[in-house]
Scaffold this motif. Structure first.
Motif, mmCIF file in Angstrom:
data_model
loop_
_atom_site.group_PDB
_atom_site.id
_atom_site.type_symbol
_atom_site.label_atom_id
_atom_site.label_comp_id
_atom_site.label_asym_id
_atom_site.label_seq_id
_atom_site.Cartn_x
_atom_site.Cartn_y
_atom_site.Cartn_z
ATOM 1 N N SER A 143 2.710 37.524 -55.307
ATOM 2 C CA SER A 143 1.271 37.868 -54.774
ATOM 3 C C SER A 143 0.518 36.654 -54.503
ATOM 4 O O SER A 143 -0.180 36.486 -53.385
ATOM 5 C CB SER A 143 0.528 38.681 -55.637
ATOM 6 O OG SER A 143 0.348 37.914 -56.977
ATOM 7 N N ASP A 144 1.273 35.606 -55.018
ATOM 8 C CA ASP A 144 0.520 34.341 -54.696
ATOM 9 C C ASP A 144 1.392 33.200 -53.874
ATOM 10 O O ASP A 144 1.173 32.156 -53.509
ATOM 11 C CB ASP A 144 0.033 33.407 -56.055
ATOM 12 C CG ASP A 144 1.438 33.173 -56.983
ATOM 13 O OD1 ASP A 144 2.420 33.918 -56.578
ATOM 14 O OD2 ASP A 144 1.116 32.250 -57.927
ATOM 15 N N GLU A 145 2.480 33.848 -53.313
ATOM 16 C CA GLU A 145 3.362 33.108 -52.327
ATOM 17 C C GLU A 145 2.958 33.187 -51.153
ATOM 18 O O GLU A 145 2.464 33.938 -50.608
ATOM 19 C CB GLU A 145 4.660 33.626 -52.440
ATOM 20 C CG GLU A 145 5.862 33.111 -51.935
ATOM 21 C CD GLU A 145 7.161 33.755 -52.247
ATOM 22 O OE1 GLU A 145 8.366 33.114 -51.923
ATOM 23 O OE2 GLU A 145 7.303 34.883 -52.531
ATOM 24 N N ARG A 146 3.124 32.180 -50.398
ATOM 25 C CA ARG A 146 2.942 32.084 -49.052
ATOM 26 C C ARG A 146 4.371 31.901 -48.032
ATOM 27 O O ARG A 146 4.950 31.054 -48.396
ATOM 28 C CB ARG A 146 2.200 30.818 -48.580
ATOM 29 C CG ARG A 146 1.598 30.760 -47.173
ATOM 30 C CD ARG A 146 0.520 29.544 -47.031
ATOM 31 N NE ARG A 146 0.483 29.567 -45.348
ATOM 32 C CZ ARG A 146 1.312 28.951 -44.554
ATOM 33 N NH1 ARG A 146 2.294 28.511 -45.147
ATOM 34 N NH2 ARG A 146 1.170 28.761 -43.446
ATOM 35 N N ILE A 147 4.351 32.824 -47.168
ATOM 36 C CA ILE A 147 5.570 32.907 -46.623
ATOM 37 C C ILE A 147 5.316 32.042 -45.123
ATOM 38 O O ILE A 147 4.696 32.394 -44.479
ATOM 39 C CB ILE A 147 5.947 34.395 -46.133
ATOM 40 C CG1 ILE A 147 6.228 35.260 -47.409
ATOM 41 C CG2 ILE A 147 7.426 34.314 -45.465
ATOM 42 C CD1 ILE A 147 7.235 34.781 -48.510
ATOM 43 N N PHE A 148 6.343 31.094 -45.097
ATOM 44 C CA PHE A 148 6.300 30.374 -43.781
ATOM 45 C C PHE A 148 7.041 31.147 -42.508
ATOM 46 O O PHE A 148 8.138 31.555 -42.686
ATOM 47 C CB PHE A 148 7.134 28.974 -43.968
ATOM 48 C CG PHE A 148 7.186 28.239 -42.755
ATOM 49 C CD1 PHE A 148 5.933 27.429 -42.272
ATOM 50 C CD2 PHE A 148 8.322 28.234 -41.743
ATOM 51 C CE1 PHE A 148 6.141 26.654 -41.217
ATOM 52 C CE2 PHE A 148 8.096 27.359 -41.037
ATOM 53 C CZ PHE A 148 6.988 26.674 -40.217
ATOM 54 N N ARG A 149 6.183 31.478 -41.878
ATOM 55 C CA ARG A 149 6.383 32.605 -40.575
ATOM 56 C C ARG A 149 6.880 31.640 -39.443
ATOM 57 O O ARG A 149 6.696 30.553 -39.181
ATOM 58 C CB ARG A 149 5.171 33.394 -40.251
ATOM 59 C CG ARG A 149 4.630 34.150 -41.469
ATOM 60 C CD ARG A 149 5.594 35.154 -41.605
ATOM 61 N NE ARG A 149 5.674 36.331 -40.738
ATOM 62 C CZ ARG A 149 5.094 37.385 -40.639
ATOM 63 N NH1 ARG A 149 4.106 37.752 -41.338
ATOM 64 N NH2 ARG A 149 5.159 38.165 -39.760
ATOM 65 N N LYS A 168 7.732 39.856 -52.262
ATOM 66 C CA LYS A 168 7.121 38.529 -52.420
ATOM 67 C C LYS A 168 6.250 38.351 -53.547
ATOM 68 O O LYS A 168 5.518 39.286 -53.856
ATOM 69 C CB LYS A 168 6.478 38.028 -51.191
ATOM 70 C CG LYS A 168 5.200 38.335 -50.757
ATOM 71 C CD LYS A 168 4.647 37.870 -49.587
ATOM 72 C CE LYS A 168 3.094 38.318 -49.442
ATOM 73 N NZ LYS A 168 2.122 37.313 -50.111
ATOM 74 N N ASN A 184 6.103 44.103 -48.787
ATOM 75 C CA ASN A 184 5.694 44.402 -47.150
ATOM 76 C C ASN A 184 6.846 45.019 -46.483
ATOM 77 O O ASN A 184 7.816 44.629 -46.695
ATOM 78 C CB ASN A 184 5.257 43.012 -46.672
ATOM 79 C CG ASN A 184 4.144 42.394 -47.164
ATOM 80 O OD1 ASN A 184 3.024 42.960 -47.734
ATOM 81 N ND2 ASN A 184 4.234 41.064 -47.589
ATOM 82 N N GLY A 198 8.074 38.881 -42.176
ATOM 83 C CA GLY A 198 7.490 39.088 -43.460
ATOM 84 C C GLY A 198 7.670 40.152 -44.227
ATOM 85 O O GLY A 198 6.980 40.323 -45.366
#
Length: 177
Positions: free
Chosen positions: A165-171, A163, A90, A159
């Motif tokens: 593909s299954d990772e969730r970034i805490f924004r 990363k 990204n 963001g």
């Protein structure tokens, strides 16, 4: 008692397992993997299944029991199905391309990052912002994915970065006036 260690590992058809002492070698349609068991566990091949047992009831033997069974299971899955890890890029102008045995990453630095693809690992870029890493060794696939991600890890404000593909970034929220 290890709940995972108690379960025998089934050996599918088309896979040959060779147990010689503490050395385990698994050969299948995708390739061959080898592993050396620790001296605290013992592996036996019976009825098309591999059973792993601790040699004694020490804490060290019981702690290595489940890990050894999982390593053998991962080797069998690797030579039959293989492992895959997917990365997403990204950021404006961030992209990746495979050129021969080198993964070329454009990540906003003053220079391109060139990552030499190791033996036994295959990297594809279906889109310029997606990297797919495949191989038969679970540890090596994960290690290569972690090394590529480490060049520009995801940052929490916009963001941007690489990363899973299954990772969730805490924004996080930016500065307020």
């Amino acid at each position: 008692m290890s709940r995972i260690g108690k379960k025998p590992v089934p050996v599918p058809t088309g896979v040959t397992v060779n147990l010689s002492g503490q050395n385990v070698s698994v050969k299948g349609p995708k390739g061959e993997l080898k592993f050396v068991l620790v001296e605290h566990v013992l592996a036996k091949l019976e009825d098309g299944k591999i059973a792993v047992d601790p040699r004694d009831e020490t804490k060290l033997a019981r702690s290595c029991w489940g890990m050894s069974r999982t390593m053998i299971s991962n080797m069998i899955k690797g030579v039959t199905q293989g492992y895959s890890r997917s990365l997403e890029i990204n950021g404006v102008g961030y992209r990746a391309a495979v050129q021969g045995k080198v993964l070329q990453l454009n990540l906003g630095y003053s220079h391109d990052v060139n990552y030499a693809i190791p033996e036994g690992i295959e990297i594809k870029t279906p889109k310029p912002t997606e990297i797919v890493i495949t191989g038969i060794d679970k540890q090596r696939v994960g290690q290569v994915a972690a090394e590529i991600r480490d060049y520009r890890g995801p940052e929490p404000y916009k963001g941007k970065g690489i990363k899973y593909s299954d990772e969730r970034i805490f924004r996080k929220e930016g500065k307020k006036k």
